[in-house]
Scaffold this motif. Structure first.
Motif, PDB file in Angstrom:
ATOM      1  N   LEU A  67      29.024  41.463  32.007  1.00 54.09           N
ATOM      2  CA  LEU A  67      29.057  40.125  31.491  1.00 54.09           C
ATOM      3  C   LEU A  67      30.327  39.765  30.674  1.00 54.09           C
ATOM      4  O   LEU A  67      30.707  38.745  30.490  1.00 54.09           O
ATOM      5  N   VAL A  68      31.108  40.780  30.315  1.00 55.59           N
ATOM      6  CA  VAL A  68      32.065  40.828  29.362  1.00 55.59           C
ATOM      7  C   VAL A  68      33.231  41.483  29.931  1.00 55.59           C
ATOM      8  O   VAL A  68      33.018  42.785  30.148  1.00 55.59           O
ATOM      9  N   HIS A  69      34.468  40.768  30.098  1.00 54.56           N
ATOM     10  CA  HIS A  69      35.572  41.922  30.615  1.00 54.56           C
ATOM     11  C   HIS A  69      36.491  41.935  29.461  1.00 54.56           C
ATOM     12  O   HIS A  69      36.603  41.100  28.518  1.00 54.56           O
ATOM     13  N   THR A  70      36.887  43.344  29.094  1.00 52.64           N
ATOM     14  CA  THR A  70      37.771  43.376  28.051  1.00 52.64           C
ATOM     15  C   THR A  70      39.057  44.028  28.563  1.00 52.64           C
ATOM     16  O   THR A  70      39.119  44.619  29.704  1.00 52.64           O
ATOM     17  N   ALA A  71      40.078  43.563  27.941  1.00 43.39           N
ATOM     18  CA  ALA A  71      41.266  44.123  28.386  1.00 43.39           C
ATOM     19  C   ALA A  71      42.020  44.446  27.073  1.00 43.39           C
ATOM     20  O   ALA A  71      42.466  43.804  26.092  1.00 43.39           O
ATOM     21  N   PRO A  72      42.668  46.000  26.822  1.00 47.55           N
ATOM     22  CA  PRO A  72      43.056  46.341  25.638  1.00 47.55           C
ATOM     23  C   PRO A  72      44.545  45.862  25.649  1.00 47.55           C
ATOM     24  O   PRO A  72      44.929  45.605  26.571  1.00 47.55           O
ATOM     25  N   GLY A  73      44.958  46.174  24.347  1.00 49.54           N
ATOM     26  CA  GLY A  73      46.252  45.742  24.097  1.00 49.54           C
ATOM     27  C   GLY A  73      46.528  44.815  23.370  1.00 49.54           C
ATOM     28  O   GLY A  73      45.621  44.094  22.583  1.00 49.54           O
ATOM     29  N   ARG A  74      47.859  44.053  23.314  1.00 53.79           N
ATOM     30  CA  ARG A  74      48.466  43.135  22.289  1.00 53.79           C
ATOM     31  C   ARG A  74      48.931  42.102  22.901  1.00 53.79           C
ATOM     32  O   ARG A  74      49.503  41.114  22.579  1.00 53.79           O
ATOM     33  N   ALA A  75      48.869  42.004  24.178  1.00 51.90           N
ATOM     34  CA  ALA A  75      49.434  41.067  25.346  1.00 51.90           C
ATOM     35  C   ALA A  75      48.564  39.759  25.266  1.00 51.90           C
ATOM     36  O   ALA A  75      47.479  39.987  24.876  1.00 51.90           O
ATOM     37  N   ALA A  76      48.918  38.859  26.000  1.00 51.09           N
ATOM     38  CA  ALA A  76      48.298  37.551  25.795  1.00 51.09           C
ATOM     39  C   ALA A  76      47.174  37.626  26.516  1.00 51.09           C
ATOM     40  O   ALA A  76      46.041  36.946  26.518  1.00 51.09           O
ATOM     41  N   THR A  77      47.046  38.522  27.495  1.00 48.96           N
ATOM     42  CA  THR A  77      45.931  38.650  28.486  1.00 48.96           C
ATOM     43  C   THR A  77      44.763  39.646  27.895  1.00 48.96           C
ATOM     44  O   THR A  77      44.000  40.217  28.229  1.00 48.96           O
ATOM     45  N   SER A  78      45.136  40.335  26.643  1.00 49.21           N
ATOM     46  CA  SER A  78      44.299  41.317  25.803  1.00 49.21           C
ATOM     47  C   SER A  78      43.245  40.544  25.532  1.00 49.21           C
ATOM     48  O   SER A  78      43.101  39.171  25.339  1.00 49.21           O
ATOM     49  N   GLY A  79      41.864  41.261  24.831  1.00 47.43           N
ATOM     50  CA  GLY A  79      40.945  40.942  24.406  1.00 47.43           C
ATOM     51  C   GLY A  79      39.682  40.944  25.204  1.00 47.43           C
ATOM     52  O   GLY A  79      39.688  41.714  26.005  1.00 47.43           O
ATOM     53  N   ALA A  80      38.772  39.768  25.177  1.00 45.02           N
ATOM     54  CA  ALA A  80      37.289  39.880  25.477  1.00 45.02           C
ATOM     55  C   ALA A  80      36.973  38.593  26.331  1.00 45.02           C
ATOM     56  O   ALA A  80      37.387  37.527  25.400  1.00 45.02           O
ATOM     57  N   ARG A  81      36.517  38.347  27.267  1.00 44.03           N
ATOM     58  CA  ARG A  81      35.967  37.228  28.087  1.00 44.03           C
ATOM     59  C   ARG A  81      34.929  37.272  28.702  1.00 44.03           C
ATOM     60  O   ARG A  81      34.615  38.296  29.239  1.00 44.03           O
ATOM     61  N   LEU A  82      34.072  36.058  28.829  1.00 41.81           N
ATOM     62  CA  LEU A  82      32.820  36.430  29.651  1.00 41.81           C
ATOM     63  C   LEU A  82      33.333  36.250  31.306  1.00 41.81           C
ATOM     64  O   LEU A  82      34.357  35.589  31.513  1.00 41.81           O
ATOM     65  N   THR A  83      32.704  37.062  31.746  1.00 41.85           N
ATOM     66  CA  THR A  83      32.950  36.970  33.370  1.00 41.85           C
ATOM     67  C   THR A  83      32.097  35.711  33.974  1.00 41.85           C
ATOM     68  O   THR A  83      31.388  35.264  33.131  1.00 41.85           O
ATOM     69  N   GLU A  84      32.350  35.552  35.346  1.00 39.22           N
ATOM     70  CA  GLU A  84      31.685  34.244  35.806  1.00 39.22           C
ATOM     71  C   GLU A  84      30.240  34.820  35.798  1.00 39.22           C
ATOM     72  O   GLU A  84      29.104  33.796  35.447  1.00 39.22           O
ATOM     73  N   LEU A  85      29.762  35.969  35.914  1.00 35.60           N
ATOM     74  CA  LEU A  85      28.084  36.488  35.835  1.00 35.60           C
ATOM     75  C   LEU A  85      27.773  36.113  34.114  1.00 35.60           C
ATOM     76  O   LEU A  85      26.825  35.906  33.964  1.00 35.60           O
TER      77      LEU A  85
END
Length: 137
Positions: A67-85
């Motif tokens: 339900l949650v996609h996580t991307a580690p790091g400090r880049a603009a794409t890092s953090g967490a977001r809800l998936t489509e599901l």
């Protein structure tokens, strides 16, 4: 003065012994959507990062996809977001909550509320302690 009787219905969806979705987890998903990270969502809800992460971990393990996609790091794409599901599960869970909320309005609730005491009576044990002080004192 006590409040009027109230009906509280809490929806929990289980996967085995785990609570896959409940009101707190739905609130956490909302906070992740707004904050963009699990740690910021946890802070916004007054919980530790570890607690928030553990709740996300349970949710991600209980559904056929995370339900949650996580991307580690400090880049603009890092953090967490809800998936489509995650978005779909949250939307349907909130829809269930809205439908259930209407149950607290109507004839059945009014009939139950009319029979309900504002405060519970003292337990039998409490009444006996007040009625018969200790002998021999």
């Amino acid at each position: 003065m006590t409040d009027a009787p109230r009906l509280k219905i809490k929806i929990q969806i289980h996967s085995g012994d785990e609570i896959a979705m409940g009101p707190g987890k739905a609130d956490l998903l909302d906070a992740i959507r707004v904050e963009g990270s699990i740690s910021a969502a946890g802070r916004a809800m007054g919980m530790s990062y570890r607690r928030a992460w553990l709740l996300v971990d349970v949710m991600n393990r209980c559904w056929h996809a995370p339900l949650v996609h996580t991307a580690p790091g400090r880049a603009a794409t890092s953090g967490a977001r809800l998936t489509e599901l995650g978005e779909a599960v949250l939307r349907r869970y909130r829809s269930l909550q809205e439908g259930i909320a209407t149950a607290s309005c109507g004839a059945d609730y009014d009939a139950l509320a009319a029979c309900l005491l504002a405060e519970p009576r003292a337990s039998q044990k409490d009444r006996e302690a007040v009625a018969s002080p200790l002998a021999g004192d």
